[in-house]
Design a protein around this motif. Structure first.
Motif, PDB file in Angstrom:
ATOM      1  N   LEU A   1      71.059  56.497  80.249  1.00 13.20           N
ATOM      2  CA  LEU A   1      70.624  57.674  79.493  1.00 13.20           C
ATOM      3  C   LEU A   1      71.244  57.694  78.100  1.00 13.20           C
ATOM      4  O   LEU A   1      72.031  58.583  77.755  1.00 13.20           O
ATOM      5  N   PRO A   2      70.881  56.709  77.276  1.00 14.54           N
ATOM      6  CA  PRO A   2      71.448  56.668  75.925  1.00 14.54           C
ATOM      7  C   PRO A   2      70.976  57.856  75.090  1.00 14.54           C
ATOM      8  O   PRO A   2      69.777  58.132  75.052  1.00 14.54           O
ATOM      9  N   PRO A   3      71.886  58.571  74.441  1.00 17.01           N
ATOM     10  CA  PRO A   3      71.443  59.735  73.662  1.00 17.01           C
ATOM     11  C   PRO A   3      70.703  59.338  72.382  1.00 17.01           C
ATOM     12  O   PRO A   3      69.768  60.005  71.978  1.00 17.01           O
ATOM     13  N   ASP A   4      71.145  58.242  71.755  1.00 18.21           N
ATOM     14  CA  ASP A   4      70.544  57.875  70.468  1.00 18.21           C
ATOM     15  C   ASP A   4      69.152  57.271  70.641  1.00 18.21           C
ATOM     16  O   ASP A   4      68.277  57.506  69.844  1.00 18.21           O
ATOM     17  N   ARG A   5      68.987  56.500  71.673  1.00 15.64           N
ATOM     18  CA  ARG A   5      67.677  55.883  71.897  1.00 15.64           C
ATOM     19  C   ARG A   5      66.902  56.589  73.005  1.00 15.64           C
ATOM     20  O   ARG A   5      65.965  56.022  73.582  1.00 15.64           O
ATOM     21  N   ALA A   6      67.298  57.811  73.300  1.00 14.74           N
ATOM     22  CA  ALA A   6      66.490  58.613  74.225  1.00 14.74           C
ATOM     23  C   ALA A   6      65.066  58.641  73.696  1.00 14.74           C
ATOM     24  O   ALA A   6      64.856  58.911  72.519  1.00 14.74           O
ATOM     25  N   TYR A   7      64.132  58.362  74.565  1.00  9.09           N
ATOM     26  CA  TYR A   7      62.746  58.478  74.110  1.00  9.09           C
ATOM     27  C   TYR A   7      62.319  59.940  74.255  1.00  9.09           C
ATOM     28  O   TYR A   7      61.901  60.564  73.324  1.00  9.09           O
ATOM     29  N   GLY A   8      62.505  60.466  75.445  1.00  6.22           N
ATOM     30  CA  GLY A   8      62.279  61.897  75.643  1.00  6.22           C
ATOM     31  C   GLY A   8      60.974  62.376  75.041  1.00  6.22           C
ATOM     32  O   GLY A   8      60.950  63.362  74.293  1.00  6.22           O
ATOM     33  N   GLU A   9      59.909  61.690  75.378  1.00  6.90           N
ATOM     34  CA  GLU A   9      58.627  62.050  74.768  1.00  6.90           C
ATOM     35  C   GLU A   9      58.276  63.499  75.077  1.00  6.90           C
ATOM     36  O   GLU A   9      58.446  63.983  76.197  1.00  6.90           O
ATOM     37  N   THR A  10      57.779  64.178  74.066  1.00  8.24           N
ATOM     38  CA  THR A  10      57.405  65.581  74.231  1.00  8.24           C
ATOM     39  C   THR A  10      56.425  65.753  75.387  1.00  8.24           C
ATOM     40  O   THR A  10      56.561  66.683  76.198  1.00  8.24           O
ATOM     41  N   CYS A  11      55.458  64.864  75.482  1.00  3.55           N
ATOM     42  CA  CYS A  11      54.469  64.975  76.560  1.00  3.55           C
ATOM     43  C   CYS A  11      55.118  64.805  77.930  1.00  3.55           C
ATOM     44  O   CYS A  11      54.634  65.377  78.914  1.00  3.55           O
ATOM     45  N   ALA A  12      56.183  64.003  78.012  1.00  3.01           N
ATOM     46  CA  ALA A  12      56.873  63.851  79.296  1.00  3.01           C
ATOM     47  C   ALA A  12      57.562  65.155  79.676  1.00  3.01           C
ATOM     48  O   ALA A  12      57.593  65.532  80.851  1.00  3.01           O
ATOM     49  N   ALA A  13      58.110  65.857  78.701  1.00  2.00           N
ATOM     50  CA  ALA A  13      58.748  67.138  78.978  1.00  2.00           C
ATOM     51  C   ALA A  13      57.710  68.148  79.480  1.00  2.00           C
ATOM     52  O   ALA A  13      57.950  68.896  80.430  1.00  2.00           O
ATOM     53  N   ILE A  14      56.559  68.143  78.841  1.00  2.00           N
ATOM     54  CA  ILE A  14      55.484  69.052  79.259  1.00  2.00           C
ATOM     55  C   ILE A  14      55.021  68.682  80.666  1.00  2.00           C
ATOM     56  O   ILE A  14      54.811  69.553  81.524  1.00  2.00           O
ATOM     57  N   ALA A  15      54.897  67.380  80.906  1.00  2.00           N
ATOM     58  CA  ALA A  15      54.480  66.920  82.232  1.00  2.00           C
ATOM     59  C   ALA A  15      55.508  67.317  83.285  1.00  2.00           C
ATOM     60  O   ALA A  15      55.162  67.696  84.409  1.00  2.00           O
ATOM     61  N   SER A  16      56.787  67.255  82.922  1.00  2.00           N
ATOM     62  CA  SER A  16      57.833  67.646  83.868  1.00  2.00           C
ATOM     63  C   SER A  16      57.726  69.139  84.183  1.00  2.00           C
ATOM     64  O   SER A  16      57.874  69.561  85.334  1.00  2.00           O
ATOM     65  N   PHE A  17      57.448  69.925  83.154  1.00  2.00           N
ATOM     66  CA  PHE A  17      57.257  71.367  83.359  1.00  2.00           C
ATOM     67  C   PHE A  17      56.110  71.605  84.342  1.00  2.00           C
ATOM     68  O   PHE A  17      56.246  72.357  85.305  1.00  2.00           O
ATOM     69  N   HIS A  18      55.006  70.932  84.093  1.00  2.00           N
ATOM     70  CA  HIS A  18      53.842  71.092  84.970  1.00  2.00           C
ATOM     71  C   HIS A  18      54.151  70.667  86.401  1.00  2.00           C
ATOM     72  O   HIS A  18      53.748  71.314  87.361  1.00  2.00           O
ATOM     73  N   TRP A  19      54.847  69.559  86.537  1.00  2.00           N
ATOM     74  CA  TRP A  19      55.155  69.048  87.876  1.00  2.00           C
ATOM     75  C   TRP A  19      56.111  70.002  88.613  1.00  2.00           C
ATOM     76  O   TRP A  19      55.928  70.322  89.778  1.00  2.00           O
TER      77      TRP A  19
END
Lengths: 606, 606
Positions: free
Chosen positions: B281-299
């Motif tokens: 879980l590298p903080p600097d190279r975190a991809y953390g795509e916005t769509c993945a966050a939204i998908a996580s919310f939905h899931w």
């Protein structure tokens, strides 16, 4: 190094030759020669693997001119190249059989000049060892075509993958034909003017975002950047271009001050196989491409020649032992493409780009033949000579020969380096009736050493990284350089966040690592903690007979708990003391596929 | 949340609509409808941006049915979709105008079913808010074509980008038409059988390496994985498929136990926009795509519905505030695609994938309209109701309405959450002549709280994450839940090597970060060290009026020296004490482009 070279000759090089046939690289050239009907197979730059293997074979012929199997490979392949060469001198199987209409049409992605460069480097190797002038003619015909097309008044283009620059400079050195050097310089001068366009990854990827003399940081694809820097250094040397050399040294400061792994590896990002931001050096996702390590070795050699500064020889040593060597298996026939400094428990290593173990070949097989050519040419990198005498940079059993004041001098080197720091040299050869200087590199990692001449301790102290012994040398004189090799606990600059609270163990030029294979059953590698205050042992071990020096450290096994995030003071719990083993990083993964790490967390204070 | 929703309505959604026109998405559909001659523009899945924006507009119409501008956009776009739809129901502008012969030919990369899924979701939104039945007809015609082609006895194929599964389940919920649900289930059952082939990145990339019920870890492209899990959870719920639900919860344990950022972001690797190894879980190279966050919310929402477990609501809260919110600028018109937890001094942020600042749009513009549709639909996620009463999961000013024992109940919520922990609720509506339960979520981060009813302290204690108040509610009853919100120093599991020796500051549901903008001139962010023993202040600050709660911490400024690697004990030198400011992570980068970090190294002991 001697054993590695033998393994390269006996295993790696024949393995590369076999794969050129079985993977279709040779078949591509046969098809280009109008023989057989193999559709183009492999990467569009597959010819370069042939050229690199050919280069390796030619260097080998230099030391073993009687090797008939090698000679046959060289003769057969050179003859094939001659038949595959087009009437105008062009030689590239992909753009001959697969996309003939695209020749010279995609400079940013075609690798045509890159492949040409490797052909030229093979021919230069042949020239240097006095083998196969026919190959040199092939390469010169292609090079002459390049001069005609891309030279003064010609097309203004550069190649998306640098390599041609250093190759043309080398061809100039061999032939003295100035237009080759001028074209190398022209390719450099044209860079950074946007000629390559955006491409897939933007101009920084292939270092076309800024003129080379103005660059202030290494960027983009690491191999491209390092090959470009080798070419810059070559051209700067041959033309006396101070601004170009300054730029190269400035980029060295940037690369080695902020973006180089403790192993000497380059490339912090899998994405685009690229340099990262300053101090972005994740051990687990280190890309550390083998070809980048080789390119760094080549570039540092050129800077050493240009400046005589020991830091470049130090870097050659580090990268050779810790970033090139780990890429080859103990059997010489399996390879890493990327060289991470950590492989986690649970690592998903089925892909080529982050493989859990060395693979026999790659779909993009640039690295294995690159290793073969580097190791075949290694004897040429051990020492240099100038009017003052001989400078020894890399230590291994060797016999170094040069000319001093018109007389032949031979220096025999015997050592168990890198396992032991004692290096014995004996000076032989003609009786030179004048003093000359034997310069011996004292590595940057070494804090204490002694020098003796014929048994007598010398008060010598290294200056600028070299002990210099100036005298009239009587044939038979024996010199002993003894470098102290305590185990070192290496820490990274605090801005290298990824290894905060960790140390890397090193001894002499070798970086060590901890492997799951050496842990007690049930212990998880990620939970190992090193006690930095406890003594670390170094020596042979009966159960690891293939490793001359194994390290033994003390520490704890942490009990990390389950929660991914917790609030509060968070003093780490431990499940007990632990003694554990560290082995040289370059040998990792030869026993099992298990987890490994170079950087080991230290026990938290208190 | 209320202010963010308004900004979404007033800025983000209109901005998305504008870009659909200016970037050619609408033009593609016009060309597909035989109107105009725009060559296909943008990504081959550009239609999905239209569908997502349309979905956002429809949710908005649910709360603001009188918005004529929105209504016009919806009517115009739905009419265009109707004209672009092919006679057989197929609707995809890329495969209509750019590569008509390739329709249904590249299931692993075409995104045809992905685009169909987003069209269906837009239509479902319309159905839910009672707007635009015409759009529903369009979607059903396409869905009927899918049932015909891919349903029982039809083609055995799945889509390389999951999305259709959850969409079909939702369409079934809206229409009650069972074949839609059956097809969703069939797509899930067919996964993991190698139907997608190797593709560019291997079957793990699109979760086709193992049957869905047998998966044990999240893999590959994070958005694909999370959309797939949303679909799995939907189908499991609607069909009572326990094995499928178990698999989803097992993957939740894996994802949230080993591969989720402290912000709730997912995706540790830029390469392949993918999950990494456990604890990578590298903080600097975190991809953390916005769509993945939204998908996580939905899931997580779906898992909450399926199980009622508070951990899923906790996660919705975390990801919304700390992984979706940071993707939008304060002006609502600039966006991050990837959401790193650290941006270094010297970061090269000119590329879209690791931008130094939020950009107005992206060449792959999946994220901005995804934010628009999530925020437009947010009111639907605040609470649930069942036969026992009402469960409130997310806190913000709101008016919640449901039916209890045949009577309408309204609960008004007033709060300054997430800045303050006091939540005031008042129960209104018809007089229900029976006890029912008002359940209020007590977030996992909260260790102390009080509950009062009409001013009387209740001895209530949370069970399974909820305080449950069961009584006959007199209209006008006032409930106050007061959650303690001390500043927390969060530490990561010790196997998360990338943030060893660091803490993240958090207060309530918000993660904080340190920005260069708040440091004294000359201080380098990477050299900041937090003293974990010093008190941390929290409150408003005159010079940062737009941030209700700013944190103030004490520590040191380290003096790191120059050498990238040094041997020896390496106690860090410091250049002096430092007090510094932390601001909510979701607000970072709104003042300047400077460096930022969530994880702050602590002062070394002693």
């Amino acid at each position: 190094l001697g054993r590695w070279r033998r393994r390269n000759t006996e295993e790696t090089l024949p393995h590369c030759v076999d794969n050129l046939y079985s993977k279709g690289n040779i078949g591509n050239l046969q098809a280009a020669a109008g023989e057989g009907d193999q559709p183009f197979t492999g990467m569009w730059f597959a010819d370069s693997d042939v050229h690199k293997t050919l280069e390796a074979a030619l260097w080998e012929l230099g030391t073993s001119p009687g090797d008939t199997r090698l000679k046959e490979f060289v003769d057969t392949t050179a003859a094939l190249l001659a038949r595959a060469q087009q009437p105008d001198g062009y030689l590239n199987s992909y753009f001959t059989i697969a996309e003939p209409d695209a020749r010279w049409r995609r400079p940013n992605w075609s690798h045509e000049l890159y492949c040409a460069g490797h052909l030229i480097q093979a021919a230069v190797a042949g020239g240097r060892v006095g083998a196969h002038p026919g190959l040199l003619s092939i390469a010169r015909r292609f090079a002459d075509l390049l001069v005609e097309r891309f030279g003064p008044g010609g097309v203004e283009e550069v190649c998306g993958h640098p390599e041609i620059e250093t190759a043309l400079a080398e061809l100039y050195r061999l032939t003295g034909h100035r237009p080759y050097l001028d074209l190398a310089r022209r390719f450099l001068d044209l860079r950074g003017r946007g000629l390559l366009g955006e491409g897939r990854f933007g101009p920084r990827y292939y270092q076309d975002h800024v003129p080379v003399r103005e660059a202030r940081e290494v960027t983009g694809h690491a191999v491209r950047q390092l090959y470009l820097l080798a070419g810059m250094t070559d051209v700067a040397m041959e033309t006396g271009d101070r601004a170009m050399l300054d730029a190269a040294e400035r980029l060295w400061d940037d690369a080695f001050g902020t973006r180089t792994y403790v192993t000497g590896a380059h490339g912090s990002r899998h994405r685009e196989e690229a340099y990262g931001d300053p101090y972005e050096l994740p051990p687990d996702r280190a890309y550390g491409e083998t070809c980048a390590a080789i390119a760094s070795f080549h570039w540092n050699w050129r800077l050493l020649l240009a400046t005589g500064r020991a830091r470049y020889a130090d870097e050659m040593e580090r990268v050779l032992h810790n970033a090139v060597a780990p890429a080859v298996s103990a059997d010489g026939r399996h390879f890493f493409y990327s060289n991470p400094l950590q492989s986690r428990t649970g690592h998903e290593g089925s892909g080529e780009e982050a493989a859990s173990r060395r693979l026999p070949w790659y779909s993009c097989a640039c690295c294995p033949p690159n290793i073969a050519r580097l190791m075949a040419s290694l004897p040429g990198y051990l020492a240099t000579a100038d009017h003052t005498g001989l400078q020894v940079h890399l230590y291994g059993d060797a016999s170094l020969t040069t000319t001093v004041a018109g007389r032949t001098v031979r220096v025999a080197v015997r050592t168990a380096y890198p396992w032991q720091g004692r290096i014995e040299l004996s000076v032989h050869g003609d009786d030179v009736q004048a003093p000359w200087t034997l310069a011996l590199r004292v590595p940057g990692w070494c804090e204490a050493y002694t020098v003796s001449v014929d048994g007598e301790q010398m008060p010598a102290s290294a200056r600028d990284g070299y002990v210099r012994l100036t005298r009239e040398w009587t044939p038979g004189t024996r010199v002993v350089l003894d470098l102290d090799m305590p185990v070192r606990q290496v820490r990274a600059h605090p801005r290298v966040d990824a290894v905060r609270g960790c140390v890397a163990l090193a001894r002499g030029p070798l970086v060590y690592c901890v492997e799951q294979a050496d842990l007690p059953s049930g212990a998880v590698l990620e939970d190992v903690r090193l006690d930095p205050a406890a003594p670390i042992t170094a020596g042979p071990r009966a159960d690891l007979p293939h490793i001359p020096v194994v390290l033994g450290a003390r520490g704890l096994l942490a009990d990390p708990g389950d929660a991914l995030y917790t609030a509060g003071a968070g003093r780490e719990r431990t499940s007990g003391p632990l003694t554990f083993t560290a082995v040289p990083y370059f040998l990792w993964g030869n026993r099992s596929e298990g987890p490994m790490r170079v950087w080991v967390p230290v026990t938290t204070a208190g």
